[in-house]
Design an enzyme around this catalytic site. Structure first.
Site, PDB file in Angstrom:
ATOM      1  N   ALA A   8       0.636  -1.090  -0.014  1.00 20.11           N
ATOM      2  CA  ALA A   8      -0.008   0.058  -0.226  1.00 20.11           C
ATOM      3  C   ALA A   8       0.651   1.341   0.052  1.00 20.11           C
ATOM      4  O   ALA A   8       0.267   2.326   0.118  1.00 20.11           O
ATOM      5  CB  ALA A   8      -0.955  -0.025   1.249  1.00 20.11           C
ATOM      6  N   ARG A  32       6.842  -2.688   3.611  1.00 20.93           N
ATOM      7  CA  ARG A  32       8.288  -2.695   4.324  1.00 20.93           C
ATOM      8  C   ARG A  32       8.439  -0.984   4.682  1.00 20.93           C
ATOM      9  O   ARG A  32       8.837  -0.825   5.590  1.00 20.93           O
ATOM     10  CB  ARG A  32       9.047  -3.188   3.160  1.00 20.93           C
ATOM     11  CG  ARG A  32       9.118  -4.653   3.196  1.00 20.93           C
ATOM     12  CD  ARG A  32       9.971  -5.173   2.267  1.00 20.93           C
ATOM     13  NE  ARG A  32       9.641  -4.498   0.760  1.00 20.93           N
ATOM     14  CZ  ARG A  32      10.280  -4.372  -0.201  1.00 20.93           C
ATOM     15  NH1 ARG A  32      11.519  -5.389  -0.247  1.00 20.93           N
ATOM     16  NH2 ARG A  32      10.284  -3.869  -1.310  1.00 20.93           N
ATOM     17  N   ARG A  33       8.037  -0.074   3.612  1.00 17.27           N
ATOM     18  CA  ARG A  33       8.500   1.433   3.982  1.00 17.27           C
ATOM     19  C   ARG A  33       7.353   1.867   4.868  1.00 17.27           C
ATOM     20  O   ARG A  33       6.630   2.618   4.419  1.00 17.27           O
ATOM     21  CB  ARG A  33       8.708   1.866   2.600  1.00 17.27           C
ATOM     22  CG  ARG A  33       9.831   1.307   1.978  1.00 17.27           C
ATOM     23  CD  ARG A  33      10.179   2.145   0.608  1.00 17.27           C
ATOM     24  NE  ARG A  33       8.853   1.403  -0.123  1.00 17.27           N
ATOM     25  CZ  ARG A  33       8.848   2.175  -1.306  1.00 17.27           C
ATOM     26  NH1 ARG A  33       9.577   3.106  -1.932  1.00 17.27           N
ATOM     27  NH2 ARG A  33       7.973   1.553  -2.167  1.00 17.27           N
ATOM     28  N   TYR A 147       9.503 -14.064 -13.572  1.00 15.88           N
ATOM     29  CA  TYR A 147       8.228 -13.063 -13.134  1.00 15.88           C
ATOM     30  C   TYR A 147       6.960 -13.805 -13.713  1.00 15.88           C
ATOM     31  O   TYR A 147       5.890 -13.859 -12.934  1.00 15.88           O
ATOM     32  CB  TYR A 147       8.409 -11.595 -13.601  1.00 15.88           C
ATOM     33  CG  TYR A 147       7.172 -10.822 -13.248  1.00 15.88           C
ATOM     34  CD1 TYR A 147       7.044 -10.444 -11.993  1.00 15.88           C
ATOM     35  CD2 TYR A 147       6.583 -10.316 -14.561  1.00 15.88           C
ATOM     36  CE1 TYR A 147       6.071  -9.319 -11.838  1.00 15.88           C
ATOM     37  CE2 TYR A 147       5.520  -9.329 -14.230  1.00 15.88           C
ATOM     38  CZ  TYR A 147       5.257  -9.089 -12.923  1.00 15.88           C
ATOM     39  OH  TYR A 147       4.043  -8.134 -12.621  1.00 15.88           O
ATOM     40  N   PRO A 177      -3.327  -7.242 -14.838  1.00 15.31           N
ATOM     41  CA  PRO A 177      -2.871  -5.735 -15.711  1.00 15.31           C
ATOM     42  C   PRO A 177      -1.767  -6.043 -16.689  1.00 15.31           C
ATOM     43  O   PRO A 177      -1.003  -6.847 -16.599  1.00 15.31           O
ATOM     44  CB  PRO A 177      -2.780  -4.877 -14.779  1.00 15.31           C
ATOM     45  CG  PRO A 177      -3.172  -5.371 -13.572  1.00 15.31           C
ATOM     46  CD  PRO A 177      -2.717  -6.915 -13.629  1.00 15.31           C
ATOM     47  N   GLY A 178      -1.847  -5.100 -17.809  1.00 19.18           N
ATOM     48  CA  GLY A 178      -0.836  -4.947 -18.921  1.00 19.18           C
ATOM     49  C   GLY A 178       0.028  -3.814 -18.240  1.00 19.18           C
ATOM     50  O   GLY A 178      -0.004  -3.767 -17.306  1.00 19.18           O
ATOM     51  N   GLY A 182       3.903   4.977 -14.143  1.00 17.59           N
ATOM     52  CA  GLY A 182       3.520   5.944 -13.167  1.00 17.59           C
ATOM     53  C   GLY A 182       3.614   5.257 -11.636  1.00 17.59           C
ATOM     54  O   GLY A 182       3.412   5.933 -10.614  1.00 17.59           O
TER      55      GLY A 182
END
Ligand code: NDP
Ligand code: 8X3
Length: 248
Positions: A8, A32-33, A147, A177-178, A182
């Protein structure tokens, strides 16, 4: 609703958290941040609970869920969004460490959260798990190796979960999603090389994290009797890969 979002602190997860709180939902925002989460909490207020979590530290997950404050303990929706791609090298040149990190995060992390949260949903006969897969889980491309394989796991795991949940009201969706610009996705994939990351999006109109946030919000607020099994979404500029032929 109470919605737990992994990842998030940036990208899709952040965009979704903003939309959910604006619509009156409560969000448990994990990443984590913690500084990024705390900054978001300053803006979103008390309906956003910042929780430090490394999904790849799978042993820590059950206790983090058990320790949630009473107001946030009941999880209506789990959005397994935390994930990453590392590298675009072909398999024979790729880093094994990158492969392991992708697997630990995208596969083992997602499994651990699901394992910790799903039994209570089944017990209540209500709940929703949204897994963030990728087109890379269905469509092979050069350098997609592990991936794409992790996202293929996410797709099949999502379908198998829903098969196990037959007869319950618990919903499961894999969103695929493709290309989305951003977010921090490509900066992470290119190990912090921002120029290379930016070039991925040169010359065409991509989707944005906000577009995906809108779609995720729509899924979460969709009628409880509808299960979207898979939702593949691309920018109009993108389409399926052609089969490659190596000419002499
Ligand atoms: P971002 O890099 O912008 O965001 C990723 C989020 O995941 C961050 O909040 C990051 O937080 C978190 N995260 C990463 N590793 C961990 C970890 N070990 N534990 C907890 N949180 C972690 O990427 P996007 O928003 O673009 O991507 C989100 C998801 O969507 C990923 O699963 C990605 O694979 C998938 N996806 C992305 C596409 C794209 O083109 N952008 C397209 C299709 C799918 P922090 O670093 O603070 O822990
Ligand atoms: C991210 C989309 O096309 O880079 O999952 O694999 S792509």
């Amino acid at each position: 609703m109470n919605v737990l979002i992994t990842g998030a602190s940036a990208g899709f997860g952040k965009a979704l958290a903003e939309r959910l709180v604006a619509n009156g939902h409560r969000v448990i925002g994990c990443a984590r941040r913690i500084d990024k989460l705390n900054a978001l909490a300053e803006i979103l207020g008390e309906n956003f609970l910042p929780v430090i979590m490394d999904v790849s530290d799978t042993d820590s997950i059950p206790q983090i869920i058990a320790d949630l404050p009473d107001d946030f303990k009941h999880i209506d929706v789990l959005v397994n969004n935390a994930g990453l791609a590392l590298g675009t090298e072909p398999a024979h040149k790729a880093s094994l460490d990158d492969w392991m990190r992708m697997t630990d995060t995208n596969v083992k992390g997602l499994m651990s959260l699901t394992h910790a949260v799903l039994p209570a949903m089944v017990e209540r006969d209500s709940g929703y798990i949204i897994n963030v897969g990728s087109i890379a889980g269905s469509w092979p491309y050069f350098g997609g190796n592990v991936y794409g394989a992790t996202k293929a796991f996410v797709k099949q795991f999502s379908l198998n979960l829903r098969a196990d949940l037959v007869g319950t009201q618990v919903r499961v969706t894999n969103i695929e999603p493709g290309v989305v610009a951003g977010t921090e996705f490509s900066n992470v994939r290119y190990h912090g090389d921002d120029d290379k990351a930016a070039k991925v999006y040169d010359g065409f109109k991509t989707m944005t994290g906000e577009d995906i946030g809108d779609i995720l919000l729509w899924l979460i607020e969709s009628p409880a009797h509808i299960n979207v099994n898979r939702l593949e979404v691309m920018p109009v500029a993108q389409t399926y890969n052609g089969l490659t032929v190596a000419k002499k």
